[in-house]
Each structure stands twice: as C-alpha cells, then as structure tokens.
Write a protein that holds these residues in place. Structure first.
Motif, short mmCIF file in Angstrom:
data_model
loop_
_atom_site.label_atom_id
_atom_site.label_comp_id
_atom_site.label_asym_id
_atom_site.label_seq_id
_atom_site.Cartn_x
_atom_site.Cartn_y
_atom_site.Cartn_z
N SER A 310 -4.61 9.72 -9.89
CA SER A 310 -4.37 8.45 -9.45
C SER A 310 -2.96 8.15 -9.22
N TYR A 311 -2.35 9.13 -8.26
CA TYR A 311 -0.91 9.07 -7.93
C TYR A 311 -1.01 9.24 -6.39
N MET A 312 0.27 9.23 -5.97
CA MET A 312 0.42 9.42 -4.43
C MET A 312 1.31 10.51 -4.36
N TRP A 313 0.80 11.72 -4.25
CA TRP A 313 1.56 12.93 -3.55
C TRP A 313 2.18 12.95 -2.37
N PRO A 314 3.26 12.97 -1.97
CA PRO A 314 3.62 12.82 -0.70
C PRO A 314 2.95 13.86 0.31
N ARG A 315 2.76 15.07 -0.26
CA ARG A 315 1.92 16.03 0.61
C ARG A 315 0.71 15.35 1.27
N ASP A 316 -0.21 15.21 0.12
CA ASP A 316 -1.63 14.65 0.44
C ASP A 316 -1.44 13.26 1.20
N GLY A 317 -0.40 12.42 0.82
CA GLY A 317 -0.30 11.25 1.63
C GLY A 317 0.11 11.34 3.03
N ALA A 318 0.89 12.56 3.23
CA ALA A 318 1.60 12.65 4.71
C ALA A 318 0.26 13.44 5.55
N LEU A 319 -0.59 14.12 5.16
CA LEU A 319 -1.53 14.53 5.74
C LEU A 319 -2.76 13.55 6.04
N ILE A 320 -2.82 12.97 5.06
CA ILE A 320 -3.86 11.88 5.40
C ILE A 320 -3.32 10.91 6.22
N ALA A 321 -2.20 10.45 6.18
CA ALA A 321 -1.71 9.57 7.07
C ALA A 321 -1.86 10.11 8.50
N HIS A 322 -1.40 11.51 8.70
CA HIS A 322 -1.44 12.08 9.92
C HIS A 322 -2.97 11.91 10.60
N ALA A 323 -3.89 12.09 9.63
CA ALA A 323 -5.26 11.92 10.19
C ALA A 323 -5.68 10.60 10.59
N LEU A 324 -5.19 9.51 9.81
CA LEU A 324 -5.30 8.20 10.29
C LEU A 324 -4.55 7.84 11.71
N ASP A 325 -3.37 8.34 11.76
CA ASP A 325 -2.66 8.18 13.04
C ASP A 325 -3.35 8.66 14.19
N ARG A 326 -4.01 9.87 13.91
CA ARG A 326 -4.64 10.53 15.02
C ARG A 326 -6.02 9.65 15.46
N CYS A 327 -6.17 8.97 14.45
CA CYS A 327 -7.50 8.06 14.84
C CYS A 327 -6.91 6.66 15.42
N GLY A 328 -5.78 6.44 15.44
CA GLY A 328 -5.27 5.14 16.11
C GLY A 328 -4.93 4.15 14.81
N TYR A 329 -4.99 4.32 13.65
CA TYR A 329 -4.67 3.30 12.51
C TYR A 329 -3.05 3.23 12.37
N GLY A 330 -2.33 3.30 13.24
CA GLY A 330 -0.83 3.26 13.21
C GLY A 330 -0.42 1.91 12.22
N GLU A 331 -1.02 1.08 12.42
CA GLU A 331 -0.54 -0.25 11.63
C GLU A 331 -0.49 -0.06 10.26
N LEU A 332 -1.66 0.59 9.84
CA LEU A 332 -1.94 0.83 8.42
C LEU A 332 -0.82 1.81 7.88
#
Length: 684
Positions: A310-332
């Motif tokens: 239950s932590y934010m690893w910057p690596r996991d977070g970056a790759l997950i955020a990248h997937a969400l950005d590709r979906c169009g969830y930039g505001e999130l």
C-alpha cells in the motif's frame, strides 16, 4: 486469501475476500490507515430454521460487479435455510459513504422473519488500542471512533422513512477470551450493550418480514468522517438523498466514467473488452484523490513480511498514469504529476516509495554500501519513468503550454540528476533493479534513463531551452552507445540483464541471466523491436522464462525465489507474472507483419483473461500448477499493463487490416503511410 471486488471513490477503499467478507477499509487515503488490518467484518442471516454467515459452506455465491461500474452484484443462495440474496455494494462517488442494498427472497411458501446482521471489526488507525464503539440514539447508528476518525453503521428496511435497526451490540474482541459480538448474533438475539472501549467490535440487526415466495429489501451503510459533527452532517445527507438514490447515481457515474475512454473496443472479443473496462475501474480504486497511485491494498501480504504493497512506487505510478493518459484521463493524472513534483528530493531523484500522503514509505535499500560509503537508496528507473510519463501526459492531453512549472520544478532537476548519476563508462551508476533485489546497472534501468532524458529534451525544446534540449538528447545518445558497447554479448548475440561492479577487480561483471524486464530495451525506444539483437534477446527470454505447465505464462527471471512454488526451474523457472507475460505479447505486436501475427499476440490477452478472477481482478502472479492468485491481488500494475497491451493490439490490428485492404485496392503509398501514422499516434 486474494482480495476481490474493490470499490471506492478515491477517499474510501473497500476490499472483500473471495467469500465476500468485507476485509479492508481505507480512509481518508487510499492505501493508508487500514482500519480493519484484514479482520473479517461479517454479514449474516438468521432464519427460524438456522443461521448462516455469507461464507457458510452451504451458501452458493456468485460475486461479480454490475457491468461497467464499481457497484457489486453478488448473488447467494442457501437451499437448506430457504433464502436467496442479491447484494449490491458501492461507495458513493460524492460522499464518503459505503452503501449496501440487500434483497432477500423467501424460497419457502409460508411467511418468515429474517434477521440480517452487519458486523464491524475495526482497528482504527491500524490499532485496536483505545477504540470506542457506542449506540447513538439520535442517529440510531453504531458509532466507532478514535481521535479524528469516525464511522457510523446504520440500517433501514424498505418503506421506512429513517433508520430501523431491530437490535445492536458492542463488545470486546480478541481480549480476555472474547471473540466479538458476531457470535452474539448467531442465536438471533443481540445483547444490546450500548458502549465499549478498547479492542472493540459491533453488530447491527435489521429485521425483515417476507411473505412466502416474495422478496424484501434492506439497506446498510457506513459513513466516514473526521469528527462527530461532520459524521452527523453526512448521515443527514444520506437520509435526505436516500441510500437507493445514492447507489443508483454511483452506478451511473462509473458507467459514464469508464466510457470516456477513447478507444474503440468493438473489434475485441467481448471477454477482452469487458476486462479492459474492468481494469480501468480497478485502477481507479487504487488512485487516491490527492495523486498517489497505490500498487496494491491486499493486507494478507502482511502475514508474509509485516509490510504491505500500500505505497506509491514512482515506477508503478508512472506506468499506470501513462496507461490512463493514453485512455484520455488526463484530468485524473494531473494529480499524479503534482504528487511527484512535491515528492522530488533535493538531490533530484525519487525515493524508493511513498505513502499516499506524500511522506516517505518504508524501504530496505541501505544508504551505505559494504565499505560504509554513502550511496543513494534508489531505483533510478523510478526517477526516469516519471519524466517519461510527464512528457506523454502533457503531450497527449494537449496541455504542454501549462507544463512550465513542472518542467522547472521537476524535469530539470530530475534530468540533471540522471546526467550526474553516471560513471566514466557513460552508463548510469548502480542502483537497485525494478524487482528491488539487485544493486547494479540494469538493462531496464538504462532503457528508462534513455527515455527519461529524451523526454526531458522534448520538454526543453518546447520551452525554448535550446541548450538543455541538445544536452539532454546528446547524453541520451551517449547512454545508448554505452549500452551497445558494454551491455551486448557478441557470443550470445543478445543483451545482458545487468552489470555488477566488482571492487576486487575494479571492473563490471556481466549478468547473463534472462529477465522479462529486458523488454524495456525496445519498449522505451532504446532499440527498435525488430533489431536483430532485440529479436534474439526476446527469443531467448521466451524460451528461458516460459512456464511449461498447463497454466503457462512467463516468469520474471530464471529461478525466481519470490513466493516460489517449485524448484524444478527447467519446467517452472518462476511463477507466471501477469505483467511479464503481457510484455512478451507487446513485443509480438510490435514485430507483427500481418494479421495472423497480431492474433498470435492476442492469445496472450486471452491467457490473461483466463488468469483473472470471475470479477476481473488480476493478481501480481499466479500459481504455476493451479492458476490461483499468488502474492497481492489485485495489482494495479497488472491491470494497467493489460490496458496498454490491449490498446497496442487494437492499433496493430487496425494497421494490419488497413495494409491488407490497401494491398487489395492498390492505394498509393502515401495514403498507406498516412493511415499508419494516424493509427500509431492514436495509441502512443
């Protein structure tokens, strides 16, 4: 026991086990302050013929979600006791309130009385010391509190204008031989003790009269607040809006949210499309509203290491955020960017991992080496990948004009760190690998450093910082040359997993083992996927890491010890990991030359769907013999990787289809290239 059916709203996260016992309550941060520590919060049904908890062996249960929502749809039937349940749970998207709608059907022909019991076993702030549970007569609720955390448990039958509990009890648990008030419920009579302090629990009773063959509805809800006054305000809001309307609007909210994804899923098999949307929703439950993307929230892992995911690893977070950005969830993902900007150290690097409130998480990376010399306790890829994700975030969203502050506060100091953190060889200095086990210069890390420096160069170019733009790009190319010269084995004709510094010889030694993370050499554009050196690397990796059982899939690396099931490493090099298997599928898509090649990669997407629970939840890894979930479940990274590879599959399938049509119709080459460019840009 794997966690299933997570629901939440970015402030509250609720997890269940495989038998639909409520196991985890996180509030007010996703992944921080686990107020149950995995304790079982029970739901039971008393009938004149007997009693059953939801996990009773006689209960036939099918636990799923409502399609495209974060509202559960759980059907349970108990033949001997003659009832059928429909349970729908959700966390209101606006208010911090868990809602449960129960429909109980009487399977017998004569009228009967049913008593429903909701039990809470809390350890507020992660400790049972000093908790209080009491019955509040004004709210008609059980209230639990400690310091700045208040919880209210309330129930109501259909047709009633307000709460209508028919009984309650507070009591001690796990002290002085007492197990808790849940045992008091099994005879259908709660004791009514009005207040308990210390290690406490509480149970609330709702009585429903049901005609033969008919059904009746009831509601339970739990409110979350920082103090008593806010709890009362929340309870007033729930009662004014009604739990029924709140659950209905929450269901509609998530349907709308998940359909904002910009990808056309019509060409996917329904099971793959459903898992894609489910993955987006599960990822969202791991996304704290203040920007932390938490890796996993399965407290069962505490039994293994006394720590959690239950932590934010910057690596996991970056790759997950990248997937969400590709979906169009930039505001999130704006919030993730802000979180990282605030978390960057004075040195310009990201630390090992973070708590959801932004404080440093626990770590096993030392600050000194074996000689007692200072070293950075980092995984360098975590700094590089955040730069990479930030560039794509602003670029995809079309908000580069708003990135100046991020560029100055994060990108410049982080990129400068990547440049400083190199040896005379041109390669990065040693750091820990993405698996957090080995200290050295790793193929995955150097690939991300290359990508991070190119992203920094792109930022600099956009902001007309021409000197840095050239400097960052030239340094990236120097890293690439160093990889070609020092991390490629001409005899094996493939790249190395890592180099490790040997102080006795004052030189680096090669690590020849195969590792699934070597996919990063092509995925972060260090080398083309069809480069012969990459082809040989991926071919050898597949042969070495394939799990040769009916379960199949790919392991992380040869003889992976983590949760190891078998030491027959020639057949089972390690447990199959979802992300590692999908990385291989991603490479197959990248080198596909026709529609048949694309469908070969799609078989791995189908493999992934078979390894998910019926709800769509995917674990970190699976048992190589049984296919059951292993380690934490769900793992947000598994779901994000699936989302990304599905996107690549859609793009490549369209591209190959267009190629075939163009060949059949003999379109001019310029039109073909334009079509490819458009398809590529939609996914990258």
């Amino acid at each position: 026991m794997p966690r299933d059916l997570p629901i939440g709203n970015g402030n509250v996260l609720i997890n269940y086990d495989s038998r639909y016992n409520l196991r985890e309550i996180y509030y007010p941060y996703v992944g921080m302050e686990n107020h149950t520590l995995g304790n079982c919060c029970r739901f039971g049904i008393w009938t004149p013929e007997g009693f059953a908890w939801i996990d009773d062996p006689g209960m036939q249960t099918n636990a799923l979600y409502e399609e495209d929502t974060l509202v559960t749809e759980v059907r349970a039937r108990h033949e001997r006791l003659g009832f059928e349940l429909l349970i729908q749970d959700g966390v209101d998207y606006e208010h911090d309130c868990w809602l449960r709608h129960v429909t109980i059907r009487n399977l017998f022909a004569h009228p009967r009385t049913f008593k429903l019991y909701m039990h809470l076993d809390l350890e507020i702030y992660g400790s049972a010391i000093g908790d209080t549970a009491y019955f509040d007569p004004d709210l008609s609720s059980l209230v639990f509190y400690k310091r700045n955390r208040y919880f209210s448990l309330t129930c109501q039958s259909a047709g009633q204008r307000g709460p209508s509990p028919s009984g309650f009890a507070t009591g001690k648990k796990r002290v002085a031989g007492m197990n808790g008030t849940w045992q008091d419920a099994e005879d259908g009579q709660l004791g009514g003790n009005p207040i308990t302090q210390g290690s406490v629990d509480g149970t609330l009773e709702l009585t429903l009269s049901v005609q033969g063959g008919a059904a009746q509805d009831g509601w339970f809800w739990i409110g979350f607040a920082a103090n008593e006054a806010k709890l009362r305000e929340l309870e007033q809001a729930v009662r004014t809006t009604t739990p029924a309307q709140m659950l209905k609007r929450t269901s509609g909210y998530w349907r709308h949210w998940v359909h904002q994804d910009k990808h056309d899923l019509s060409g996917l098999e329904p099971v793959l499309a459903s898992l894609y949307k489910r993955s987006l929703l599960i990822i969202r439950t791991h996304f704290d509203n203040r920007g932390a993307i938490v890796a996993a929230n399965d407290s069962d892992i505490l039994k293994f290491s006394k720590d959690s995911y239950s932590y934010m690893w910057p690596r996991d977070g970056a790759l997950i955020a990248h997937a969400l950005d590709r979906c169009g969830y930039g505001e999130l993902t704006d919030a993730f960017v802000d979180f990282c900007v605030k978390s960057l150290t004075q040195h310009g690097c990201m630390m090992h991992k973070y708590n959801p409130d932004g404080s440093a998480g626990s770590s096993w990376h030392p600050w000194i080496n074996e000689k007692g010399e200072k070293q950075f306790p980092i995984q360098e890829d975590e700094t590089a990948l955040v730069i990479f994700a930030m560039w794509h975030h602003f670029q995809i969203a079309g908000t580069l004009a708003q990135s100046k502050e991020t560029y100055e506060k994060f990108v410049i100091p982080a990129a400068d760190f990547l440049i400083r953190y190199r040896s005379a060889t041109g390669l990065p200095l040693p750091s820990y690998d993405l698996w957090e086990e080995r200290y050295g210069v790793h193929a995955f890390t150097v690939a991300t450093v290359y990508a991070g420096l190119l992203a920094a160069s792109n930022f600099a170019k956009y902001h007309q910082d021409s000197v840095r733009a050239i400097y960052y790009r030239d340094t990236a190319e120097a890293v690439k040359r160093a990889v070609e010269e020092q991390m490629y084995d001409k005899t094996l004709r493939r790249f190395l997993r890592a180099l490790y510094w040997n102080p006795s010889t004052s030189s680096y030694e090669a690590d020849l083992k195969l590792d699934a993370s070597m996919y990063g050499l092509f995925d972060f554009d260090l080398f083309k996927p069809d480069d012969p050196r990459i082809i040989q690397t991926m071919h050898d990796m597949y042969l070495a890491l394939s799990v040769k059982t009916e379960v199949g899939g790919l392991a992380r690396y040869e003889n992976d010890y983590y949760h190891q099931i078998s030491q027959d490493v020639s057949r089972i090099p390690g447990n199959p990991w979802i992300i590692c298997t999908l990385w291989y599928a991603e490479w197959l898509l990248a080198v596909a030359k026709n529609e048949e090649d694309v469908e070969q990669a799609a078989e791995w997407l189908k493999w992934t769907s078979r390894r998910a629970l019926p709800s769509g939840v995917m674990a970190e890894q699976v048992h190589p013999i049984t296919g059951a979930p292993l380690s934490v479940s769900p793992l947000a990274w598994s779901h994000a990787t699936y989302v990304k590879v599905v996107q690549e599959y859609i793009a490549r399938k369209k591209q190959m289809h267009d190629n075939r049509i163009n060949e059949e119709t003999d379109l001019p080459d310029t039109q073909v290239l334009e079509g490819h460019a458009q398809t590529y840009s939609q996914t990258r």
